[in-house]
Design an enzyme around this catalytic site. Structure first.
Site, PDB file in Angstrom:
ATOM      1  N   TYR A   1       0.796  -1.237   0.000  1.00 51.17           N
ATOM      2  CA  TYR A   1       0.000   0.000   0.000  1.00 51.17           C
ATOM      3  C   TYR A   1       0.826   1.283   0.000  1.00 51.17           C
ATOM      4  CZ  TYR A   1      -3.686  -3.335   1.067  1.00 51.17           C
ATOM      5  OH  TYR A   1      -4.565  -4.385   1.000  1.00 51.17           O
TER       6      TYR A   1
ATOM      7  N   HIS B   1      -8.609   1.735  -5.718  1.00 46.69           N
ATOM      8  CA  HIS B   1      -7.821   0.838  -4.871  1.00 46.69           C
ATOM      9  C   HIS B   1      -6.361   1.211  -5.047  1.00 46.69           C
ATOM     10  CE1 HIS B   1     -11.204  -1.720  -3.961  1.00 46.69           C
ATOM     11  NE2 HIS B   1     -11.546  -1.626  -5.237  1.00 46.69           N
TER      12      HIS B   1
HETATM   13  C1  DQA Z   1      -7.590  -2.031  -1.113  1.00 46.18           C
HETATM   14  C2  DQA Z   1      -7.596  -3.456  -1.667  1.00 46.18           C
HETATM   15  C3  DQA Z   1      -8.493  -4.368  -0.830  1.00 46.18           C
HETATM   16  O1  DQA Z   1      -8.482  -5.689  -1.353  1.00 46.18           O
HETATM   17  C4  DQA Z   1      -7.986  -4.422   0.603  1.00 46.18           C
HETATM   18  O2  DQA Z   1      -8.847  -5.204   1.409  1.00 46.18           O
HETATM   19  C5  DQA Z   1      -7.797  -3.071   1.180  1.00 46.18           C
HETATM   20  C6  DQA Z   1      -7.209  -2.011   0.366  1.00 46.18           C
HETATM   21  C7  DQA Z   1      -6.601  -1.122  -1.864  1.00 46.18           C
HETATM   22  O3  DQA Z   1      -6.708   0.084  -1.717  1.00 46.18           O
HETATM   23  O4  DQA Z   1      -5.717  -1.624  -2.563  1.00 46.18           O
HETATM   24  O5  DQA Z   1      -8.001  -2.867   2.389  1.00 46.18           O
HETATM   25  O6  DQA Z   1      -8.874  -1.478  -1.273  1.00 46.18           O
END
Ligand code: DQA
Length: 164
Positions: free
Chosen positions: A25, A102
């Site tokens: 992330y 995402h």
């Molecule tokens: C997310 C991707 C999702 O699968 C995950 O559960 C998240 C973050 C992303 O920003 O990449 O919490 O939404």
């Protein structure tokens, strides 16, 4: 257009950005992302209402309210994207342009992340571009909102020409 509000919604665990799996992330915190969104909003001359919650029901309530208070929604529903029919239904009810974001590329990850209920109500989806995805989403939403106000103005103009 100036003064319209874009609601930016963040779901569970996104309050942990910066600490949580930075290799996936990134190292930006949610506060960093909020700050860049507010800067971009100032450039676009819109208001951004940036929120995060770990509770599905709270997200649903915010989306319902948005129908009367916002011009569009940017949403990273995080894990709830893959499970929540309630969020999908609320987004449909809101009837607003929606950009799903995402940070990670969910299609390169676990198979259970490949399905998003949010996508079924989204105008567009941005994934895999990290924090930059939020800014791209704001730009895209701004264009969609602008196009909508131009169409409304044209329809009203035609109404005036034909009936007065
Ligand atoms: C997310 C991707 C999702 O699968 C995950 O559960 C998240 C973050 C992303 O920003 O990449 O919490 O939404």
């Amino acid at each position: 257009m100036a003064g319209e509000t874009i609601l930016v919604l963040n779901g569970p665990n996104l309050n942990l950005l910066g600490l949580r799996e930075p290799e996936i992330y990134g190292t930006d915190t949610l506060a960093d992302i909020e700050e860049s969104c507010l800067e971009r909003a100032a450039e676009l001359e819109v208001k951004v209402d940036f929120r995060q919650t770990n509770h599905e029901g709270e997200l649903v309530a915010w989306i319902q309210e948005a129908r009367d208070t916002a011009a569009g929604i940017v949403i990273n529903a995080a894990s709830l994207s893959h499970t929540s029919i309630a969020i999908l239904d609320a987004l449909k009810f809101a009837g607003l342009p929606v950009i799903e974001v995402h940070l990670s590329n969910i299609f390169r990850r676990d198979p259970f992340r490949h399905v998003s209920y949010v996508s079924m109500a989204a105008t567009g989806v941005i994934c895999g571009l990290g924090a930059q995805g939020y800014l791209l989403a704001l730009d895209a939403l701004w264009r969609l909102i602008q196009a909508k106000s131009v169409s409304i103005a044209v329809v009203m103009g035609l109404f005036v020409v034909f009936f007065f």
